[in-house]
Design a protein around this motif. Sequence first.
Motif, PDB file in Angstrom:
ATOM      1  N   THR A 135       0.842  -1.188   0.000  1.00  0.00           N
ATOM      2  CA  THR A 135       0.000   0.000   0.000  1.00  0.00           C
ATOM      3  C   THR A 135       0.881   1.243   0.000  1.00  0.00           C
ATOM      4  OG1 THR A 135      -1.787  -1.111   1.199  1.00  0.00           O
ATOM      5  CG2 THR A 135      -1.745   1.277   1.291  1.00  0.00           C
ATOM      6  N   GLU A 137       1.161   5.695  -0.925  1.00  0.00           N
ATOM      7  CA  GLU A 137       0.417   6.951  -1.014  1.00  0.00           C
ATOM      8  C   GLU A 137       1.269   8.005  -1.727  1.00  0.00           C
ATOM      9  OE1 GLU A 137      -2.127   7.802   2.662  1.00  0.00           O
ATOM     10  OE2 GLU A 137      -0.511   6.581   3.489  1.00  0.00           O
ATOM     11  N   LYS A 139       2.554  11.202  -3.793  1.00  0.00           N
ATOM     12  CA  LYS A 139       2.108  12.584  -3.923  1.00  0.00           C
ATOM     13  C   LYS A 139       3.197  13.347  -4.672  1.00  0.00           C
ATOM     14  CE  LYS A 139      -0.658  15.856  -1.252  1.00  0.00           C
ATOM     15  NZ  LYS A 139      -1.909  15.452  -1.916  1.00  0.00           N
ATOM     16  N   ARG A 145      -2.259  11.193  -4.522  1.00  0.00           N
ATOM     17  CA  ARG A 145      -3.435  10.625  -3.864  1.00  0.00           C
ATOM     18  C   ARG A 145      -4.243  11.748  -3.212  1.00  0.00           C
ATOM     19  NH1 ARG A 145      -3.561  11.437   2.003  1.00  0.00           N
ATOM     20  NH2 ARG A 145      -1.410  11.457   2.724  1.00  0.00           N
ATOM     21  N   ASP A 147      -6.774  13.357  -0.384  1.00  0.00           N
ATOM     22  CA  ASP A 147      -7.095  13.214   1.029  1.00  0.00           C
ATOM     23  C   ASP A 147      -8.143  14.253   1.435  1.00  0.00           C
ATOM     24  OD1 ASP A 147      -7.022  12.209   3.586  1.00  0.00           O
ATOM     25  OD2 ASP A 147      -5.226  13.310   4.176  1.00  0.00           O
ATOM     26  N   VAL A 154      -5.802   5.497  -1.493  1.00  0.00           N
ATOM     27  CA  VAL A 154      -4.506   4.811  -1.452  1.00  0.00           C
ATOM     28  C   VAL A 154      -4.386   3.881  -2.664  1.00  0.00           C
ATOM     29  CG1 VAL A 154      -4.286   4.929   1.056  1.00  0.00           C
ATOM     30  CG2 VAL A 154      -5.409   2.964   0.018  1.00  0.00           C
TER      31      VAL A 154
END
Length: 415
Positions: A135, A137, A139, A145, A147, A154
């Motif tokens: 997994t 994330e 950016k 991703r 938020d 994710v």
Amino acid sequence: MLKTPIARGVALATLGATLAIPTMAQAAFVDDSKVNLELRNFYFNGDNRQDDAAQSKAEEWAQGFILRAESGYTEGTVGFGVDALGLLGVKLDSGRGRVGTGLLPANDNGAPDEFSSLGLTAKAKISNTVLKVGTIEPKNMAISRSDSRVVPQVFTGTQIVSNEIDGLTLDAGYINQVNNRNSSDYEDLGASLNGGAIAAGNEIDDFIFAGASYKLLKNLTGSYYYSNLEEAYKQHSFNLIHVLPLGENQSLKTDLRYARSTDDGSSTVDNKAYGAMVTYSVSGHSFGLGYQEMNGDTGFAYVGGGTDPYLVNYVMIGADFAKANEESWQARYDYNFAAMGIPGLTFMTRYVTGDNFGADGRGKEWERDTDIGYVFQEGSLKNLGIKWRNGTYRSNADREIDQNRLIVSYTIPLM
């Protein structure tokens, strides 16, 4: 997917025990570990303003729980570790005819009482280079991703980030699935092509990216990323950011962006995206002016499912202002009340207007957004954050929307 709160608790407790085992053999593994729980309460109210709209109102209220567990690394030339991310969204209020806010999953019966997921990441570190598998994330300029709902978006895949050379960051990765902000399940990737198309029957399976960011001068940073969403697009992205000090508590920031997107497989993507944002800051005040222009047969292309495209005029409701041939301007003002002795209180307002899109070139749209936020600085409520977001969107080519979002968040360090 974890079905019940008990199952979630057992799974997360098991994970915690697993993280604790290495303490007997690898002190650094646990000494550098951290665990925190973010509580995020989110109310969303959207008025689509048309009596003939398929759904004139979107209104939901949800509570999010975001548990992050990050281990340290084992000792040795290659250090190993593991991270875990537990996500839980709980419905507080919803109903048929009011879904679609992005806070909760939606089905024919409205929204379920809850949704949850658990993500695990294996990681390895050599010197200042970190590899993550599982997994992730990301950016960055190629994929970012989102938020902006009750729990974050994710991905599953691999990412490697290296900072071996002073001032230089290398970043590369591969992604094959996404877990969206209001979902328990990992799904195949999608695409937002803004007028482009993908031939029927072609499946999107893979996304790759590679890029570098280098501090060219003390106040000048340049970045480049290449990315490819299989069967959708190939993209080259460039960015220059310069910060010019102008004296005490004053600066001028210039952010220049360019991206070239072309077809991949049998898609029809063809876009050149130009963007610039200039921001003058003085004593808590920031005044920004932005410009964005799309050239080519289609608009800007990026990974779908709610990701945040790297555009200066990507905003709250109208999103990207990146339709084929669209030109858009932004005026923005920020104020940090710490400058007048109220730390934690911030204010932002902006206005974006775009035109010259659509089949006849007469498409027009505009959006006005306002954010007011406060984070308690001391006392029993220290670090509790409250933010109110208000937005108005109007277009002669799309629905009209008024939106309010109220977000209350608090992070509890557990380790």
